[in-house]
Every structure is written in structure tokens, then in C-alpha cells.
Design a protein around this motif. Structure first.
Motif, PDB file in Angstrom:
ATOM      1  N   ALA A   1       2.686  -8.281 -12.837  1.00 16.48           N
ATOM      2  CA  ALA A   1       2.540  -6.862 -13.138  1.00 16.48           C
ATOM      3  C   ALA A   1       1.862  -6.202 -11.948  1.00 16.48           C
ATOM      4  CB  ALA A   1       1.727  -6.679 -14.413  1.00 16.48           C
ATOM      5  N   MET A   2       2.585  -5.335 -11.261  1.00 18.58           N
ATOM      6  CA  MET A   2       2.114  -4.801  -9.993  1.00 18.58           C
ATOM      7  C   MET A   2       2.013  -3.278 -10.052  1.00 18.58           C
ATOM      8  SD  MET A   2       4.193  -7.518  -7.577  1.00 18.58           S
ATOM      9  CE  MET A   2       3.142  -7.267  -6.161  1.00 18.58           C
ATOM     10  N   THR A   3       2.004  -2.627  -8.911  1.00 20.07           N
ATOM     11  CA  THR A   3       1.860  -1.168  -8.903  1.00 20.07           C
ATOM     12  C   THR A   3       3.101  -0.494  -9.475  1.00 20.07           C
ATOM     13  OG1 THR A   3       0.378  -1.190  -7.001  1.00 20.07           O
ATOM     14  CG2 THR A   3       1.529   0.867  -7.452  1.00 20.07           C
ATOM     15  N   THR A   4       4.259  -0.819  -8.954  1.00 17.53           N
ATOM     16  CA  THR A   4       5.471  -0.078  -9.290  1.00 17.53           C
ATOM     17  C   THR A   4       6.254  -0.680 -10.452  1.00 17.53           C
ATOM     18  OG1 THR A   4       6.686  -1.321  -7.598  1.00 17.53           O
ATOM     19  CG2 THR A   4       5.742   0.802  -6.950  1.00 17.53           C
ATOM     20  N   GLY A   5       5.952  -1.906 -10.829  1.00 19.79           N
ATOM     21  CA  GLY A   5       6.710  -2.513 -11.907  1.00 19.79           C
ATOM     22  C   GLY A   5       6.267  -3.936 -12.194  1.00 19.79           C
TER      23      GLY A   5
ATOM     24  N   ALA B   1       9.993  -1.017 -14.851  1.00 19.15           N
ATOM     25  CA  ALA B   1       9.351  -0.092 -13.915  1.00 19.15           C
ATOM     26  C   ALA B   1       8.249   0.690 -14.617  1.00 19.15           C
ATOM     27  CB  ALA B   1      10.381   0.873 -13.340  1.00 19.15           C
ATOM     28  N   ARG B   2       7.266   1.141 -13.824  1.00 20.78           N
ATOM     29  CA  ARG B   2       6.190   1.952 -14.395  1.00 20.78           C
ATOM     30  C   ARG B   2       6.745   3.278 -14.899  1.00 20.78           C
ATOM     31  NH1 ARG B   2       3.018   3.574  -8.831  1.00 20.78           N
ATOM     32  NH2 ARG B   2       4.707   4.751  -7.876  1.00 20.78           N
ATOM     33  N   GLU B   3       5.917   4.008 -15.630  1.00 16.64           N
ATOM     34  CA  GLU B   3       6.345   5.266 -16.226  1.00 16.64           C
ATOM     35  C   GLU B   3       6.762   6.274 -15.149  1.00 16.64           C
ATOM     36  OE1 GLU B   3       2.685   3.826 -18.673  1.00 16.64           O
ATOM     37  OE2 GLU B   3       3.259   3.909 -16.566  1.00 16.64           O
ATOM     38  N   ALA B   4       7.960   6.813 -15.269  1.00 16.34           N
ATOM     39  CA  ALA B   4       8.466   7.766 -14.272  1.00 16.34           C
ATOM     40  C   ALA B   4       7.662   9.055 -14.260  1.00 16.34           C
ATOM     41  CB  ALA B   4       9.939   8.068 -14.549  1.00 16.34           C
ATOM     42  N   ASP B   5       7.068   9.415 -15.413  1.00 14.76           N
ATOM     43  CA  ASP B   5       6.312  10.662 -15.491  1.00 14.76           C
ATOM     44  C   ASP B   5       4.842  10.487 -15.124  1.00 14.76           C
ATOM     45  OD1 ASP B   5       5.742   9.128 -17.713  1.00 14.76           O
ATOM     46  OD2 ASP B   5       5.547  10.837 -19.071  1.00 14.76           O
ATOM     47  N   GLN B   6       4.445   9.268 -14.722  1.00 13.75           N
ATOM     48  CA  GLN B   6       3.070   9.006 -14.324  1.00 13.75           C
ATOM     49  C   GLN B   6       3.069   8.252 -12.988  1.00 13.75           C
ATOM     50  OE1 GLN B   6       0.509  10.267 -15.706  1.00 13.75           O
ATOM     51  NE2 GLN B   6       1.306  10.930 -17.693  1.00 13.75           N
ATOM     52  N   PRO B   7       3.371   8.944 -11.885  1.00 11.31           N
ATOM     53  CA  PRO B   7       3.503   8.255 -10.597  1.00 11.31           C
ATOM     54  C   PRO B   7       2.203   7.667 -10.067  1.00 11.31           C
ATOM     55  CG  PRO B   7       3.594  10.633 -10.295  1.00 11.31           C
ATOM     56  CD  PRO B   7       3.656  10.393 -11.765  1.00 11.31           C
ATOM     57  N   ASP B   8       1.051   8.079 -10.628  1.00  6.63           N
ATOM     58  CA  ASP B   8      -0.220   7.525 -10.186  1.00  6.63           C
ATOM     59  C   ASP B   8      -0.629   6.296 -10.996  1.00  6.63           C
ATOM     60  OD1 ASP B   8      -0.502   9.442  -8.221  1.00  6.63           O
ATOM     61  OD2 ASP B   8      -1.690  10.786  -9.467  1.00  6.63           O
TER      62      ASP B   8
ATOM     63  N   ARG C   1      -0.430   2.414 -12.416  1.00  8.68           N
ATOM     64  CA  ARG C   1      -0.025   1.070 -12.016  1.00  8.68           C
ATOM     65  C   ARG C   1      -0.247   0.129 -13.186  1.00  8.68           C
ATOM     66  NH1 ARG C   1      -4.164  -2.584 -11.370  1.00  8.68           N
ATOM     67  NH2 ARG C   1      -6.237  -1.836 -10.770  1.00  8.68           N
ATOM     68  N   PHE C   2       0.316  -1.067 -13.091  1.00  6.62           N
ATOM     69  CA  PHE C   2       0.131  -2.056 -14.149  1.00  6.62           C
ATOM     70  C   PHE C   2      -1.179  -2.803 -13.938  1.00  6.62           C
ATOM     71  CE2 PHE C   2       4.645  -1.264 -14.379  1.00  6.62           C
ATOM     72  CZ  PHE C   2       4.880  -1.261 -15.758  1.00  6.62           C
ATOM     73  N   ASN C   3      -1.810  -3.140 -15.056  1.00  3.70           N
ATOM     74  CA  ASN C   3      -3.086  -3.851 -15.004  1.00  3.70           C
ATOM     75  C   ASN C   3      -3.000  -5.118 -15.857  1.00  3.70           C
ATOM     76  OD1 ASN C   3      -5.751  -3.721 -13.792  1.00  3.70           O
ATOM     77  ND2 ASN C   3      -6.552  -3.535 -15.870  1.00  3.70           N
ATOM     78  N   ASP C   4      -3.890  -5.295 -16.799  1.00  7.06           N
ATOM     79  CA  ASP C   4      -3.982  -6.548 -17.543  1.00  7.06           C
ATOM     80  C   ASP C   4      -2.746  -6.786 -18.412  1.00  7.06           C
ATOM     81  OD1 ASP C   4      -5.283  -8.899 -18.297  1.00  7.06           O
ATOM     82  OD2 ASP C   4      -6.242  -7.963 -20.022  1.00  7.06           O
ATOM     83  N   GLY C   5      -2.356  -8.068 -18.548  1.00  4.40           N
ATOM     84  CA  GLY C   5      -1.210  -8.425 -19.380  1.00  4.40           C
ATOM     85  C   GLY C   5      -1.366  -9.826 -19.943  1.00  4.40           C
ATOM     86  N   ARG C   6      -0.683 -10.072 -21.064  1.00  5.40           N
ATOM     87  CA  ARG C   6      -0.715 -11.410 -21.675  1.00  5.40           C
ATOM     88  C   ARG C   6       0.491 -11.548 -22.595  1.00  5.40           C
ATOM     89  NH1 ARG C   6      -5.613 -12.906 -21.773  1.00  5.40           N
ATOM     90  NH2 ARG C   6      -5.443 -14.996 -20.918  1.00  5.40           N
ATOM     91  N   CYS C   7       0.998 -12.777 -22.728  1.00  3.82           N
ATOM     92  CA  CYS C   7       2.115 -13.060 -23.625  1.00  3.82           C
ATOM     93  C   CYS C   7       1.620 -13.414 -25.014  1.00  3.82           C
ATOM     94  CB  CYS C   7       2.950 -14.230 -23.094  1.00  3.82           C
ATOM     95  SG  CYS C   7       4.078 -13.770 -21.785  1.00  3.82           S
ATOM     96  N   ASP C   8       2.377 -12.988 -26.040  1.00  5.69           N
ATOM     97  CA  ASP C   8       2.127 -13.496 -27.381  1.00  5.69           C
ATOM     98  C   ASP C   8       2.942 -14.773 -27.588  1.00  5.69           C
ATOM     99  OD1 ASP C   8       4.781 -12.868 -28.273  1.00  5.69           O
ATOM    100  OD2 ASP C   8       4.164 -10.897 -28.972  1.00  5.69           O
TER     101      ASP C   8
ATOM    102  N   TRP D   1       2.848  -8.405 -23.145  1.00  2.43           N
ATOM    103  CA  TRP D   1       2.128  -7.170 -23.407  1.00  2.43           C
ATOM    104  C   TRP D   1       1.353  -6.812 -22.145  1.00  2.43           C
ATOM    105  CZ3 TRP D   1       1.768  -4.936 -28.520  1.00  2.43           C
ATOM    106  CH2 TRP D   1       2.488  -5.649 -29.489  1.00  2.43           C
ATOM    107  N   VAL D   2       1.518  -5.589 -21.651  1.00  2.00           N
ATOM    108  CA  VAL D   2       0.899  -5.212 -20.389  1.00  2.00           C
ATOM    109  C   VAL D   2       0.513  -3.739 -20.429  1.00  2.00           C
ATOM    110  CG1 VAL D   2       3.143  -4.741 -19.288  1.00  2.00           C
ATOM    111  CG2 VAL D   2       1.141  -5.302 -17.870  1.00  2.00           C
ATOM    112  N   GLY D   3      -0.652  -3.443 -19.869  1.00  6.68           N
ATOM    113  CA  GLY D   3      -1.129  -2.070 -19.859  1.00  6.68           C
ATOM    114  C   GLY D   3      -0.983  -1.419 -18.508  1.00  6.68           C
ATOM    115  N   THR D   4      -0.906  -0.104 -18.514  1.00  4.18           N
ATOM    116  CA  THR D   4      -0.909   0.675 -17.275  1.00  4.18           C
ATOM    117  C   THR D   4      -2.163   1.534 -17.224  1.00  4.18           C
ATOM    118  OG1 THR D   4       0.387   2.488 -18.273  1.00  4.18           O
ATOM    119  CG2 THR D   4       1.594   0.762 -17.097  1.00  4.18           C
ATOM    120  N   MET D   5      -2.530   1.945 -16.002  1.00  2.00           N
ATOM    121  CA  MET D   5      -3.718   2.770 -15.795  1.00  2.00           C
ATOM    122  C   MET D   5      -3.499   3.675 -14.596  1.00  2.00           C
ATOM    123  SD  MET D   5      -6.288   0.046 -13.927  1.00  2.00           S
ATOM    124  CE  MET D   5      -7.176   1.307 -13.000  1.00  2.00           C
TER     125      MET D   5
END
Length: 289
Positions: free
Chosen positions: A69-73, A89-96, A98-105, A111-115
Motif C-alpha cells: 500500500a503506497m502513495t498512489t495505489g 488506486a487511491r481516491e481520485a477526488d483526494q489527490p493529497d 496516500r495509503f497507510n496501515d493495512g491488514r488482511c482478514d 483492509w487498508v486506510g488512506t490519509m
């Protein structure tokens, strides 16, 4: 409990340690000097693979590679550090963002969050990526998502918002992959540390790294703290269970934004630590896509 240095890594932002039981390898990332790291604890060797952009987290896959999980996707990533196809890919309407913490169920969903990486504002979201690569937004209004973890019985999911100083618990439906009944699990407003990455042990307790608090704490399922591991660094960032018996707790740390005086007082800032906490962890779930 005393934490030993596993690797004197000097990571700017060490994050997301993951133990692979198939290869007996520990993986983790340096988010800000972007790289994938791999440790062979038996032989003691470490390998570093540079990444082209900020990397927030990784997960194992059933195919034997990784997701990154990186900046752009979110990308496929070989164990040799070769970046492959983008999965999401990250949210097109939120260009600032990036992806942060993630974990598999344990059904193979990631499951991965953006910030927002430019300002600490609540533009982040929590996404669920299924084995069919379909992505679903599961939560929003997040500043910095962290602490993703699932209870051993697959009935609870944990998620922190680091800059809100809170960890929340959700009722989790493993069959449908849905969340409900969001509630406060831990409130850190009266502590110096903020809730960063977490791991679950076999007894259902949540181990959380308190960033800027210099310790990792163990929460019982009712939210009470029953022990803490004090560290010689102020910025522990995440933890995971590893080793052949899953009885070793690996802890990443950071050195970002520390002053020269703070770095002089914390020469191990950015290192990877290991401790035997007296309990075992659980095998890491893998992405099934």
C-alpha cells in the motif's frame, strides 16, 4: 520484559512488520526512506529493497508475493522487491491522500486506510479489497488510520485514528466482511503517546505501539491494560508476532522529526526490536486475490 535490538536499522519511519511462516522471514517497511526490508532471523541477514514512493503497509498473499500500500495505489510486490501491477488506486477526488496501515482478514480480504499526507485533516477512508479486487469504502472521516487488527474469533475489528488519540472496536461479520456497532475501545488523550500499529495475540489481547510514548501496551478484550513494554526510543510504530513458535514480538520504530538532541539521546531510534512477551501470536492472514 526487555526489548533487544533485532536490527539497528535507523529507519526514518519503520512500519508494518509481518511474519511469513512459510519462509520464516520477517518483512517490514521504511515508509519515508521508502523501502521493503526482509530479515532472516535464523541466519541474521537483512535485505533492503528501495521503493519508488512512500509505502504505508504490506501484506502476504496466497500466491507467495506481497501487496504494498503506497502513495498512489496498492500494488503487487515480489519478495525480491519488484513492483508489479496496481490492484487499487487511491481516491481520485483526494489527490493529497496516500495509503497507510493495512491488514488482511481470514477470508483473504485486504483492509487498508488512506490519509491526507499534506495536512492532518479527516479526508481518509477505510477500504476493503476483496479477492476479486473489488474495493468497497467501509468508513470515512479518518485523519491517520492505524491499528488494524482482527480478534481470534473473527468477531471484532480494531481501528485507531492516531491523531484523534483513540482506538475503536467494531463488530465484524467475517462471512459478509461488514462492520457495525463502532465503539470506543481505548482513549489515549491523557497519555503522551498516540495509538499506532497493533497486533493480536492468541488470547485475544491487542498489543499497541504508542507513538511518541516510548512503549507497547497490551490491552485485554475489555480495554484494560495489563502490561507494557518500555522501549529506549520514543517512537515505536507497530508490532507483530513472529518466530517459529510465534512467541517473539517484533517492534518497529521511527526517527522522523526528532531533533539532533533527541537523536543523540535515542541512538536506537528507527531500530527493529524483539521481545519474548510470554504469549503467542497468530499466523498472519493472506490476501486471496
Amino acid at each position: 520484559m526487555k526489548a533487544d535490538v533485532a536490527v539497528a536499522a535507523e529507519n526514518i519511519l519503520g512500519e508494518c512488520p509481518i511474519w511469513c511462516g512459510r519462509t520464516q522471514t520477517l518483512y517490514w517497511v521504511d515508509g519515508r526512506a521508502p523501502a521493503l526490508h526482509a530479515l532472516d532471523p535464523a541466519g541474521g541477514g537483512t535485505t533492503r529493497f528501495a521503493m519508488p514512493e512512500t509505502i504505508g503497509s504490506i501484506c502476504l498473499t496466497e500466491k507467495g508475493d506481497l501487496l504494498a500500500a503506497m502513495t498512489t495505489g496498492v500494488f503487487r510486490l515480489s519478495r525480491g522487491g519488484v513492483l508489479g501491477a496496481m490492484v487499487f488506486a487511491r481516491e481520485a477526488d483526494q489527490p493529497d491522500n496516500r495509503f497507510n496501515d493495512g491488514r488482511c482478514d481470514r477470508r483473504g480480504r485486504f483492509w487498508v486506510g488512506t490519509m491526507n499526507d499534506k495536512a492532518r485533516i479527516a479526508t481518509g477512508n477505510l477500504w476493503r479489497i476483496g479477492p476479486d479486487l473489488a474495493a468497497t469504502r467501509m468508513a470515512g472521516d479518518i485523519i491517520v488510520p492505524n491499528s488494524l487488527a482482527f480478534s481470534p474469533d473473527d468477531r471484532t475489528m480494531y481501528l485507531s485514528d492516531t491523531y484523534r488519540h483513540e482506538i475503536h472496536a467494531y463488530d465484524f461479520d467475517i462471512d459478509d466482511g461488514t462492520l457495525s456497532n463502532r465503539r470506543l475501545f481505548a482513549d489515549l488523550h491523557d497519555r503522551p503517546g498516540r495509538p499506532d500499529g497493533s497486533a493480536i495475540d492468541a488470547e485475544g489481547c491487542l498489543w499497541n505501539a504508542e507513538y511518541a510514548g516510548g512503549r507497547v501496551v497490551r490491552y485485554r478484550p475489555d480495554g484494560r491494560i495489563d502490561r507494557a513494554i518500555e522501549l529506549p526510543v520514543s517512537q515505536p510504530s507497530c508490532c507483530c508476532f513472529g518466530g517459529p513458535a510465534l512467541d517473539e514480538l517484533y517492534i518497529t520504530s521511527a526517527r522522523q522529526r526528532l531533533s539532533p538532541q533527541e537523536l543523540a539521546a535515542q541512538p536506537l531510534a528507527g531500530a527493529l526490536f524483539v521481545v519474548r512477551p510470554g504469549v503467542r501470536g497468530l499466523p498472519e492472514a493472506r490476501f486471496a486475490g
